[in-house]
Design an enzyme around this catalytic site. Sequence first.
Site, mmCIF file in Angstrom:
data_model
loop_
_atom_site.group_PDB
_atom_site.id
_atom_site.type_symbol
_atom_site.label_atom_id
_atom_site.label_comp_id
_atom_site.label_asym_id
_atom_site.label_seq_id
_atom_site.Cartn_x
_atom_site.Cartn_y
_atom_site.Cartn_z
ATOM 1 N N CYS A 114 0.806 -1.224 0.000
ATOM 2 C CA CYS A 114 0.000 0.000 0.000
ATOM 3 C C CYS A 114 0.837 1.271 0.000
ATOM 4 C CB CYS A 114 -0.948 0.001 1.198
ATOM 5 S SG CYS A 114 -2.137 -1.355 1.172
ATOM 6 N N HIS A 275 -3.766 7.066 0.929
ATOM 7 C CA HIS A 275 -3.957 5.746 0.338
ATOM 8 C C HIS A 275 -5.374 5.288 0.646
ATOM 9 C CE1 HIS A 275 -4.013 1.499 -0.241
ATOM 10 N NE2 HIS A 275 -3.973 1.248 1.055
ATOM 11 N N ASN A 305 -9.841 -0.797 -2.577
ATOM 12 C CA ASN A 305 -8.435 -0.595 -2.249
ATOM 13 C C ASN A 305 -7.579 -1.193 -3.358
ATOM 14 O OD1 ASN A 305 -5.825 -0.743 -1.241
ATOM 15 N ND2 ASN A 305 -6.430 -1.399 0.805
#
Length: 348
Positions: A114, A275, A305
Site C-alpha cells: 500500500c 492511500h 483498495n
Amino acid sequence: MKKSKIAGIGYYVPDNIYTNEDLTKFMDTSDEWITERTGIKERRYADRLDETTTDMGVKAAKTAIERAGTTAQDIDFIIFATLSPDYYFPGCAVLVQRELKMKEVGALDIRNQCSGFVYALSIADQFIKTGMYKNILIIGSEKHSFALDYSTRGRSISVIFGDGAGAVVMQPTDKKEQGILSTHLHSDGEEAEKLAMIYPGSAAGKGLENRPNWPDQELGGLLMTPEMLEDGSAYPYMDGQAVFKKAVVKFPEVIHEALSENNLKTTDIDLLIPHQANLRISQFVQRSLKLRDDQVFNNIQKYGNTTAASIPIALCEAWEQGKIKEGDLICLAAFGAGFTWGSALLYW
C-alpha cells in the site's frame, strides 16, 4: 539542487464493475455490511485471462507520458510498485520496458504494497535531485482479483480490494513553488504477519505461530497443496483491528512529520490524498487533523483498495476533476503491510 515534479499523470481501471450486491452471489454479505465497514460501494476487476498487472500499468503510463509532453524513448528509468506481479520473477518493470519499446534503461520493482507509490516517489525524487535521471516513469498497478478468496470465509478481505493502475512521469524543476518538498518513509516489522500473504515464499513455515487456525507443520516455500486452499492458508490474511489501530496513529503522525519538516500547518494543505485503504480510516484521519471535506480526496467508494495504485489513481482523478491547480500544496500519505508507511509533500 533541482527539485522533482510530477510532469504527467494517468490512470486506468478495468471496465468490469462489481458492486457489493454482485458479491452477495458468492458469499454471505450485504451492501450494508460492506459499506458500514469500508465505505466501498463497488470495485473494478480486470479481465481474468487477457488483462495483466503490466497491461494496466502500460495503459496508465501511456497517458502519463503523453501528458508530460515526452515519449517512451525519453524515459530513462522505470519504477514499478505492485504486490501482484505477473510473474514471481522477473518483475513488471522490465515487461513495461519491453511493451513500450523503450531504450535499455534501468528498471526497478518495489514490493511495499500500500505504501509502494510513496516509496517509489521518494526514490525517484532522490535520483532526479542528484541529476542521475531526468524522466522517471513510476507505475503503481494491481490485479488483486485473481488471488482472493470469494467465499464467506474470505469476505473480510475480498470485499475490500479492486484492480487498477496509476502512473506519473517525474522531471526536474527549478520553480520555487513546484515539485516535491520532502518525503518520509518508515517501517515496523514487529507485526508483519498481521497483514500478509505467506505463500508462495521460501520461509513460508515461519511466522505461522502468529496466524490463528493455520496448520502448525512447517511447509516448504513454493509448495501448494489442496489443503491450503481448503483451510484458507493460501490466501491473504489480515487482522483488520490491528491494521486499523496502527494506521490511525501512523497516518496523522507521518503527515505532521512532513508539515513540520517544511514549517507548514494542516491549514496550508490544499488537498490530502491518503492511500485508499478504508474510508473509515480516511475519515478518522481527517477528523484527527481537523481538515475540511474539500481538503481530502477519497474515491475508494468506486474502486476499492487498489494498494500501490490507489494514490496515483486518486491523484489523477482529483486533477482531472479540477480539484488540483498549479501551485497547490498536496500531501500524499500511505500505510500498509509490513507495516510500512510514508508521506510526500509537494507543490503541484
